[in-house]
Scaffold this motif. Structure first.
Motif, short mmCIF file in Angstrom:
data_model
loop_
_atom_site.label_atom_id
_atom_site.label_comp_id
_atom_site.label_asym_id
_atom_site.label_seq_id
_atom_site.Cartn_x
_atom_site.Cartn_y
_atom_site.Cartn_z
N GLY A 101 6.02 24.26 13.65
CA GLY A 101 7.05 25.29 14.87
C GLY A 101 8.35 25.08 14.96
N ILE A 102 8.70 25.33 13.33
CA ILE A 102 10.66 25.01 13.74
C ILE A 102 11.46 26.49 13.29
CG2 ILE A 102 12.24 24.44 11.50
CD1 ILE A 102 10.72 22.03 11.41
N THR A 103 11.02 27.56 14.55
CA THR A 103 11.48 29.10 14.11
C THR A 103 12.35 28.78 13.23
OG1 THR A 103 10.93 29.07 16.36
CG2 THR A 103 12.29 31.25 15.37
N GLY A 104 12.56 30.30 12.13
CA GLY A 104 13.59 30.45 11.50
C GLY A 104 13.62 30.24 9.86
N TYR A 105 12.52 28.70 9.96
CA TYR A 105 12.26 27.78 8.33
C TYR A 105 10.95 27.89 8.06
CZ TYR A 105 11.15 23.58 5.81
OH TYR A 105 11.13 22.71 4.55
N MET A 137 7.81 21.33 17.37
CA MET A 137 9.06 20.50 16.76
C MET A 137 10.20 21.23 17.39
SD MET A 137 8.76 17.92 15.30
CE MET A 137 10.51 17.91 14.67
N ASP A 138 10.60 22.40 17.47
CA ASP A 138 11.45 23.08 18.20
C ASP A 138 11.60 22.67 19.85
OD1 ASP A 138 12.12 24.45 16.67
OD2 ASP A 138 11.09 26.71 16.97
N THR A 241 14.88 27.09 1.24
CA THR A 241 15.86 27.22 2.01
C THR A 241 15.41 25.46 2.94
OG1 THR A 241 16.09 28.76 2.77
CG2 THR A 241 16.28 27.67 4.23
N GLU A 242 16.67 24.15 3.17
CA GLU A 242 16.04 22.95 4.06
C GLU A 242 16.23 23.66 4.84
OE1 GLU A 242 15.96 19.97 2.08
OE2 GLU A 242 16.12 20.96 -0.15
N CYS A 243 14.71 22.27 5.73
CA CYS A 243 14.87 22.04 7.14
C CYS A 243 16.14 22.26 7.76
CB CYS A 243 13.73 21.22 7.51
SG CYS A 243 13.29 20.64 9.41
N ILE A 244 16.00 23.03 8.90
CA ILE A 244 16.83 23.38 9.70
C ILE A 244 17.71 22.06 10.52
CG2 ILE A 244 17.11 25.89 9.93
CD1 ILE A 244 15.82 25.30 12.52
N TYR A 245 16.49 20.88 10.82
CA TYR A 245 16.91 20.07 11.47
C TYR A 245 16.95 18.45 10.75
CZ TYR A 245 14.68 22.28 16.12
OH TYR A 245 14.68 24.01 16.21
N SER A 246 16.88 18.64 9.00
CA SER A 246 16.75 18.03 8.79
C SER A 246 18.68 17.23 8.25
CB SER A 246 15.82 17.67 7.70
OG SER A 246 17.04 18.88 6.22
#
Length: 513
Positions: A101-105, A137-138, A241-246
């Motif tokens: 549930g990570i929007t854009g990733y 996750m968002d 692309t890498e995770c935006i939260y990592s």
């Protein structure tokens, strides 16, 4: 030239394997110059040997491939499907994805997985955090922030893979963890002092005592060989692309350190894995006993599994209470022993008796007791047991009873005043207090940095020498080709009776005669 002999390629290095085709790449693991065709063959054969030697699969088994859409899982799905057909493993392969549930990733990477499903002809199953836990996750990041979000994602993802595998009724899960990942995990477990995980993190098959084992066919495969060579040359469809939260993940610092070591000494990754394999845990070390969670039935060494503890904190609006390790504690443990085993940041259940319990986290040591924190309130570990006042350490137990609303167990502000006067020492105060240890640590750190720097300079000089030798060889080859062209042009000029061509050749080469 003999009949049937293949002409050698002038001015380029030949493949060290076939000695016929031009070398297209240098293997990061062995530094061998090798052509594409030989690299494909060697890469796939090494993975096949790992599967055979470690007996990862048996004929007729149902295998779920953990598919995120990234380079590791995409290459794993492609290679396993190829080897399954080529060597007749007799496996039923499936793709298993987790939607965090990570929007854009994750939504974009799942589109890649869906394309892989069609490209490789493998059935796909997707499980989501929202369906399993009621959170994305968002939503978790909005509540917890970017500091500890990877803890939630890692715990939920591991359990989600097992739950998805159970839905597929598979015998084993194959993941794309490569040599770089395992070396990072070894280093992280050493830094954290996690003996239990350190003892099993290098195993090629884990979870054999659980419901669904997991295996790592890429255990000895370098990440560079997966993405920079195999996936690139094969033109595989993967999400990069890498995770935006990592960016703030603790693992990222270990990854950078491993990459620096690899640049200095490529075999450092395999050496770290070998060291992890050779670790021996002392017989006197008490290891956690494996059991099942009383709440969800998932495998756990505590009464509640980590996922249930994290979910409880999220659902109660106290997500930070789930951060840190937790231990099951018996009520008859002595106070002194209890203080020794408890750790700062550890999640505990505080039982007030008569079915009244709360979740709290150890904030700091306070005299002979401990200071606990839950929500915006803190209570100390000294005094008598009355709700809203002080709490002695000896009354700490893990309680399976239902937890009442926080409003009924929150201590009043008057009970808190004056109890949080103890301040932790600052950096300079700690340095003065432990002056000799601090100086020794600083000296050892300086020596280590100087050693790494000198080792890096040594290998850079070695690389420069190799490059110089290669350039000299290239120069000699070019000189030979130029002289061959000159001889050919002079021969053509000698056949011209007018001498005009010869004069132009002399002018071109700057020759008087």
């Amino acid at each position: 030239m003999e009949a049937g002999a293949k002409p050698k390629i002038s001015g380029a290095r030949l493949c060290c394997s076939c000695n016929q085709r031009r070398a297209a790449l240098k293997r990061p693991k062995t530094l061998e110059q090798i052509c594409r065709e030989c690299f494909y063959e060697v890469f796939e054969e090494e993975i096949h040997q790992v599967i055979v030697e470690n007996q990862l699969f048996k004929p007729g088994e149902r295998i779920a491939i953990g598919a995120s859409g990234g380079k590791d899982s995409t290459v794993l799905a492609y290679v396993l499907s190829e080897l399954n057909r080529r060597h007749n493993y007799g496996l039923d392969l499936f793709l298993l994805s987790v939607d965090e549930g990570i929007t854009g990733y994750r939504d974009d990477s799942l589109e890649t997985v869906k394309r892989n499903e069609l490209q490789y002809g493998l059935p796909l199953k997707i499980v989501s955090y929202k369906d399993l836990y009621g959170w994305t996750m968002d939503e978790i990041v909005k509540m917890i922030g970017l500091k500890n979000n990877c803890t939630f994602c890692g715990v939920f993802r591991r359990q989600a893979l097992d739950r998805g595998a159970a839905l597929l009724k598979v015998d084993k899960v194959a993941t794309g963890h490569n040599a770089d990942d395992i070396a990072e995990t070894v280093l992280l477990n050493i830094l954290r002092g996690d003996i239990a995980r350190l003892g099993r993190c290098t195993s090629i098959t884990t979870g054999e005592d659980g419901p669904i084992p997991r295996c790592k066919p890429f255990k000895y495969t370098y990440e560079k060989e997966i993405i920079s060579t195999y996936a690139y040359f094969k033109k595989l469809d993967y999400f990069s692309t890498e995770c935006i939260y990592s960016p703030n993940a603790y693992r990222g610092f270990a990854r950078e350190f491993i990459k620096d070591l690899e640049r200095i000494r490529p075999r450092a990754i395999l050496d770290i894995i070998k060291s992890g394999e050779n670790f021996r845990i002392a017989t006197s070390t008490k290891m956690p006993e494996q059991g099942t969670c009383e709440r969800c039935g998932y495998i756990s060494s505590q009464k509640w599994c980590k996922a249930c503890v994290l979910l409880e904190g999220l659902n109660r609006g106290l997500p930070k209470l789930g951060i840190g390790r937790s231990r099951g504690l018996n009520s008859d443990v002595k106070k002194d022993h209890l203080e020794n085993v408890m750790e700062l940041g550890e999640l505990v259940f505080i039982n007030f008796g008569q079915g009244l319990s709360i979740m709290a986290v150890i904030y700091e040591r306070c005299g002979k007791g401990l200071l606990f924190e839950f929500g915006a309130h803190r209570i100390t570990g000294e005094g008598s047991v009355t709700r809203g006042q002080h709490l002695p350490v000896r009354y700490l137990v893990f309680a399976s009873a239902s937890i009442p609303p926080m409003a009924s167990s929150a201590p009043p502000d008057s009970a808190i005043t004056g109890q949080n006067s103890r301040k932790s020492l600052g950096f300079l105060a700690n340095a003065k207090k432990h002056k000799h240890s601090f100086i020794q640590f600083a000296a050892m750190t300086g020596i280590l940095l100087l050693s790494i720097r000198s080792l890096g300079q040594k290998y850079r000089i070695h690389d420069l020498q190799e490059d110089t030798a290669a350039l000299k060889q290239e120069q000699a080859s070019l000189t030979e080709r130029i002289n061959y062209i000159k001889r050919g042009l002079r021969h053509e000029a000698s056949l011209d009776p007018t001498g005009v061509f010869a004069s132009r050749i002399r002018l071109l080469f700057g020759e008087d005669n």
